[in-house]
Design a protein around this motif. Structure first.
Motif, PDB file in Angstrom:
ATOM      1  N   HIS A  75      34.455  -4.495   7.503  1.00 52.61           N
ATOM      2  CA  HIS A  75      35.447  -5.645   7.702  1.00 52.61           C
ATOM      3  C   HIS A  75      36.012  -5.468   6.113  1.00 52.61           C
ATOM      4  O   HIS A  75      37.093  -4.809   5.644  1.00 52.61           O
ATOM      5  CB  HIS A  75      34.313  -7.034   7.327  1.00 52.61           C
TER       6      HIS A  75
ATOM      7  N   TRP B  17      39.549  -5.616   5.628  1.00 52.14           N
ATOM      8  CA  TRP B  17      40.423  -6.185   4.466  1.00 52.14           C
ATOM      9  C   TRP B  17      41.191  -4.846   3.369  1.00 52.14           C
ATOM     10  O   TRP B  17      41.963  -5.465   3.056  1.00 52.14           O
ATOM     11  CB  TRP B  17      39.078  -6.543   3.461  1.00 52.14           C
TER      12      TRP B  17
ATOM     13  N   LEU C 259      36.809 -14.263   5.582  1.00 56.22           N
ATOM     14  CA  LEU C 259      37.572 -13.557   4.591  1.00 56.22           C
ATOM     15  C   LEU C 259      38.155 -14.863   4.761  1.00 56.22           C
ATOM     16  O   LEU C 259      39.497 -14.536   5.791  1.00 56.22           O
ATOM     17  CB  LEU C 259      37.502 -12.218   5.448  1.00 56.22           C
TER      18      LEU C 259
ATOM     19  N   ARG D 179      44.491  -5.077   4.914  1.00 50.37           N
ATOM     20  CA  ARG D 179      45.387  -5.846   4.309  1.00 50.37           C
ATOM     21  C   ARG D 179      45.539  -6.139   3.049  1.00 50.37           C
ATOM     22  O   ARG D 179      46.896  -6.661   2.922  1.00 50.37           O
ATOM     23  CB  ARG D 179      44.668  -7.264   5.032  1.00 50.37           C
TER      24      ARG D 179
ATOM     25  N   GLN E 267      42.746 -14.938   7.030  1.00 48.01           N
ATOM     26  CA  GLN E 267      42.579 -14.093   8.686  1.00 48.01           C
ATOM     27  C   GLN E 267      43.955 -14.891   9.420  1.00 48.01           C
ATOM     28  O   GLN E 267      42.896 -16.381   9.537  1.00 48.01           O
ATOM     29  CB  GLN E 267      41.526 -13.975   8.658  1.00 48.01           C
TER      30      GLN E 267
ATOM     31  N   TYR F 264      29.830  -8.406   3.544  1.00 47.00           N
ATOM     32  CA  TYR F 264      30.308  -8.196   4.678  1.00 47.00           C
ATOM     33  C   TYR F 264      30.294  -6.683   4.561  1.00 47.00           C
ATOM     34  O   TYR F 264      29.933  -5.253   3.917  1.00 47.00           O
ATOM     35  CB  TYR F 264      31.746  -8.247   4.314  1.00 47.00           C
TER      36      TYR F 264
END
Ligand code: C2E
Ligand code: CA
Ligand code: CA
Length: 638
Positions: A235, A239, A28, A242, A31, A231
């Motif tokens: 995840h 994700w 990803l 974020r 990160q 994914y």
């Protein structure tokens, strides 16, 4: 001394291979932990490489190579400064979540003072020889501050220990165990090297630590769903978190395969897997550059960053709704459902975003052709509303926050109010009044309806007990029973006990039940109803004409009264067909001996027609809305 560099060489080889694997796997984007880890691998490789080179050079004691030996040793010592520092950075970044590397370095600047000072010492070592010296004959000698390198490593090991123990709550159990593991391994390897100087185990320990981290915390394959290679849900959650923190626009296209479970059941898992695989393949082909997640067995999410991309992705996904798949030479029509969420970053409660996707999946598609559900402000508000009701209801039942309102029902023959319907009300501190249609269905789903029904029934009885004039003025009170209540064995006897407890006449109660109950008619329901009838309680059929009940089944139940649903009133004053329909129902039910209540009467012209057709009882806003206890007593003047 004869140094054994076999351990170093093997560590070097597997670190290079690990580096290769880490770089080629697409992780990803952005990160921080990944970047620090990558830096750590590179540092580990460089450290071990210089360890090997310097060991070989030192062993040669070649005066001609003394310059290059000195240079390599200097770089090796620089690595020795960087490795403990970056291990510390890595350990902190494990718990730091989404913060950027820059922020992290800024926050940890005090910890950089010591390495910076040591770096200066190493860089000036060519004139001071404080750390080491390479003589003209090519001999490597330790300087007076040589041990400070070991002390420095020890200090950092301690710092990591203390810092980790201090913040142990911020680490997951797994992370904490792994930190302990790498500290332990480094401790063992350094100690062995200190005791048996010629076995160079420190570099080997470093290689081992990085390998452990690779397989446990930084394994790129771990974030993937093994079947499709997309994914996985964990995840997706990271994700999403974020993405919300960043706040830049993103749009999601979710592809759901609602029929997968059915296909698995009817045709076997191999067919289901085949269909899933082909869907994944299609999504991969149509979105080669997009981030794709598989967030549930049968659900995929594709991330797009521009509205143009979003539309293209959604349209490509919509093709899946009509596409037929070939599995084992058989064609399967396997319609997908597509949910579109634009500007997902604006979703007001990021922590429940995955639930919102579930919610979208629970809605039936409005557009049957494309099977598309488009999220908008309204769906989001509905979701948050329903969620809040779902959360609030158990509290409301526990604290008994419900009220009972009463809607008086007028007798056109007797020219007075002869009965009333008890209706539940719930006030939410911020949402205001919650419609009973919403909270009753929620209570049914949560299994709280039984408790709720009893709470409300008690209130009705208490009210009647406290105002006996109501018993004289009215013929009865109507109380709604939901299908779940009637289908629960032995539940009706509780109502009977409550009436007895308050010493009220059974004949004053009429339970309203809907057609749904009638369609589920069976022996158990029959017994429940018989218990009510035996006690002297009467039954009324609610919402007649709204459902799909078989009239035959309706007739099986011993109703004394039938309420005609509000929807049948629609347009009766304008449309003669509608009027004729209503009129015929009234005539039919009257002939069969039922007492009829017309529900939802709001306007005078409607009332006039109903009066002409001989409807005896009228309920509706025309006479009164449902009223709280006080206003009802005033209204009825009792
Ligand atoms: P229902 O049993 O059909 O109740 C009649 C509904 O029509 C009530 O809505 C009432 O306020 C509304 N109504 C009455 N006259 C008019 C009118 O002239 N115009 C319009 N537009 N509406 C009118 P309410 O109170 O919102 O209740 C909705 C439903 O919730 C009820 O429909 C009933 O099925 C259920 N319900 C309410 N309280 C309870 C309860 O304590 N237990 C159970 N099981 N269900 C309840
Ligand atoms: Ca009712
Ligand atoms: Ca009704």
């Amino acid at each position: 001394m004869n140094y054994n560099i076999d351990f170093l060489i093997s560590s070097f080889v597997f670190l290079v291979m690990l580096f290769y694997h880490f770089v080629i796997s697409d992780r990803l984007e952005n990160q921080m932990l990944d970047r620090i880890f990558l830096f750590f691998i590179v540092l580990g490789i460089a450290d071990i490489a210089f360890d090997i080179i310097t060991t070989i050079l030192i062993q040669q004691e070649n005066p001609e190579l003394s310059g290059i030996t000195f240079f390599c040793l200097t770089l090796f010592y620089v690595m020795q400064i960087l490795v403990p520092y970056s291990l510390y950075l890595y350990t902190v970044s494990l718990r730091a979540g989404g913060s950027s590397l820059k922020e992290l370095l800024k926050r940890l600047w005090p910890a950089s003072v010591l390495p910076a000072a040591l770096f200066l010492v190493v860089m000036t070592n060519f004139s001071t020889h404080l750390i080491f010296e390479v003589t003209d004959t090519g001999r490597y000698l330790h300087g007076p501050l040589y041990l400070s390198m070991y002390l420095y490593a020890l200090a950092y090991a301690l710092l990591i220990c203390i810092d980790t123990c201090f913040h142990w709550r911020s680490y997951s159990r797994n992370q904490f165990i792994i930190i302990c593991e790498y500290l332990f391994i480094m401790g063992i390897c350094v100690s062995i090297q200190a005791l048996v100087n010629h076995i160079l185990l420190t570099g080997f320990g470093l290689g081992l630590c990085i390998t452990i981290l690779f397989f446990s915390l930084n394994n790129p394959a771990k974030t993937r769903d093994g079947f499709t290679g997309f994914y996985d849900i964990q995840h997706f959650q990271k994700w999403i978190r974020r993405a919300f923190e960043k706040g830049s626009p993103f749009h999601l296209v979710c592809i759901d395969l609602p029929r997968l479970a059915q296909v698995n059941k009817l045709f076997g898992f191999s067919i289901g897997d085949g269909l899933l695989n082909q869907t994944a393949e299609y999504l991969r082909k149509t979105n080669p550059h997009s981030l794709i997640f598989r967030i549930k067995g049968r659900r995929f999410v594709i991330v797009t960053h521009t509205l143009l991309d979003y539309q293209a992705t959604r349209d490509a996904a919509a093709i899946l709704c009509q596409k037929s798949f070939m599995v084992n030479n058989e064609a399967f029509l396997f319609p997908a459902a597509v949910y579109g969420i634009t500007n997902a970053q604006r979703f007001p409660q990021p922590e429940v975003f995955p639930n919102y996707i579930d919610y979208l999946a629970s809605l039936s598609t409005a557009d049957k052709e494309s099977n598309l559900i488009q999220s908008d402000e309204r769906t989001i508000q509905n979701f948050l509303y329903e969620r809040e009701v779902e959360r609030f209801l158990p509290i409301a039942v526990k604290e008994d926050l419900f009220e009972v309102y009463y809607q008086p029902i007028y007798s056109l023959e007797q020219k007075r109010f002869v009965t009333m319907e008890a209706l539940s009300r719930l006030h939410h501190p911020s949402l205001g009044m919650i419609s009973p249609e919403t909270f009753i269905t929620t209570a049914e789903r949560q299994g709280l309806i039984i408790q709720l029904g009893l709470l409300q029934f008690r209130k009705v009885c208490r009210f009647l007990k406290n105002h006996p004039r109501l018993l004289e003025t009215l013929d009865n009170v109507k109380f709604n029973l939901s299908p779940t209540e009637l289908l629960k064995k032995g539940h009706c006897s509780q109502f009977i006990s409550i009436i007895q407890e308050f010493g009220l006449p059974f004949s004053f109660f009429q339970f309203e039940i809907t057609e749904t109950v009638a369609t589920k008619y069976n022996e158990a329901v029959h017994q429940e109803i018989q218990a009510l009838l035996d006690a002297g309680i009467s039954l009324s059929l609610d919402d007649f004409g709204s459902g799909y009940a078989n009239l035959n089944v309706v007739l099986k139940l011993p109703f004394s009264s039938i309420k005609i649903d509000r929807t049948l009133l629609f347009n009766i004053t304008e449309d003669s067909k509608n009027a004729l329909f209503y009129k015929s129902i009234v005539a039919l039910l009257k002939n069969m001996g039922y007492t009829i209540v017309a529900e939802g009467v709001e306007y005078q012209p409607e009332l006039k027609l109903l009066e002409q057709w001989g409807v005896p009882l009228i309920q509706g806003y025309h006479y009164s809305r449902p009223l709280a206890e006080g206003p009802l007593l005033d209204f009825l003047q009792v």
